[in-house]
Design an enzyme around this catalytic site. Structure first.
Site: not given
Length: 341
Positions: A204, A201, A118
């Site tokens: 969203k 994966k 991230k």
């Protein structure tokens, strides 16, 4: 001290950043409902404090939190049988996280792959919260003395850290206070992958809306996304071994199996030798049949957001009753004076 009996207590949570997806439904919500229906004491949390480790527009965060709550309920979570709340309403999470920040080691947090992913190359510009949030995740779980946590494969590292933190706290203070939790990882759909890349994966946060099925998608959108899902030109094999090296094909087989509550091998056998031009319409019909009732109920619940807030508030009250005595005992163990009346 808080009751040390280690009765089974499940805790898990979902971030309200973006909307809920098919991956959340199959990999988490369905399992949450199954645990609830089995009679297991279940605590489910919308982790809004975790969401703000990266910037969230406040009005969008409130909307996403309510939508997530609606998704939990529409999927089958009963607020009268499970505790459902948003994390920020129970202050014990953040308070215990500070104790755990002082127990966890920098090296432990530095090896966490999700922070590396991230933060990317610009780690110096990442928030402290993004680096330290695994300690908050540990607090989310351990402030309830939860014993089991249903998670996807990608969360195993965080649970290992939670076990390390619990073990070090117990060792440092010479107590047997925090349980060493066990992950609950099961089923074909513990990790649903992107419709555009079977090695990534379903998320969203992916920039492409075509990579995922949202629980807010209507029937036409679901069918379109499945029809356009990346596959290959080969026919489907009759065994799972034949899917080696074909991640997109394996992902669609897993999705079908999870939606139909079957084993992937049975799906592979049923569609052996068929092309995706035959398989995808069947998968689309199944997905619409399973998801449309959930979407409709979410839409109905979102028409009364005050009721959603009431449910979350009631759940937070129940959660606080469990968490506050455990936090108080943790403070006592750590040597804190608590004499305020």
């Amino acid at each position: 001290m808080a009751n040390q009996a280690r009765e089974t207590r499940v805790f898990s949570g979902i971030q309200p950043s973006g909307g809920l997806t098919l991956g959340n439904y199959l990999g988490a919500l369905k399992r949450f409902v199954a645990l609830q229906d089995s009679g297991t004491e279940s605590i489910y949390c919308i982790v809004d404090l975790h969401a703000i480790t990266v910037w969230q527009e406040p009005s969008e965060l409130r909307l996403a939190t309510r939508q997530a709550a609606a998704g939990f309920i529409a999927a089958g979570i009963d607020p009268d049988r499970s505790i459902l709340f948003n994390q920020s309403q129970v202050h014990s999470h953040a308070e215990l996280a500070w104790l755990f920040n002082c127990v966890a080691r920098m090296g432990w947090l530095g090896r966490m792959t999700q922070f590396k992913d991230k933060a990317g190359k610009n780690r110096e510009n990442a928030s402290v919260g993004l680096f330290a949030y695994p300690a908050l995740m540990a607090a989310d779980i351990l402030v309830y003395h939860a014993t089991h946590v249903p998670v996807g494969e990608d969360q195993k590292q965080h649970l290992e850290l939670t076990r390390e933190i619990a073990g070090k706290f117990n060792h440092d203070y010479g107590v047997d206070f925090f349980p060493i939790i066990e992950p609950v990882i099961e089923g074909a759909a513990t990790r649903i992958m992107s419709l555009r890349d079977g090695k990534v994966k379903m998320s969203k946060s992916d920039r492409s809306d075509m990579s995922r099925i949202n629980l807010t998608d209507d029937a036409d959108a679901i069918a379109k996304k499945i029809r356009r899902a990346r596959t290959d030109a080969q026919p489907l094999p009759g065994t799972l071994d034949g899917l080696d090296g074909r991640p997109e094909a394996r992902n669609l087989i897993n999705i079908y199996a999870a939606l139909d509550e079957r084993e992937p091998q049975g799906v592979a056998a049923e569609f052996a030798g068929r092309l995706f031009s035959e398989f995808k319409p069947r998968l689309a019909d199944l997905a619409v049949a399973k998801l449309e009732p959930v979407t409709s109920e979410m839409n109905r619940l979102m028409e009364d957001q005050a009721e959603i807030d009431r449910i979350l508030g009631d759940g937070a009250g129940k959660a606080a009753e469990l968490a506050e005595p455990i936090l108080a005992d943790a403070y006592d163990i750590a040597g804190m004076i608590r004499s305020r009346r």
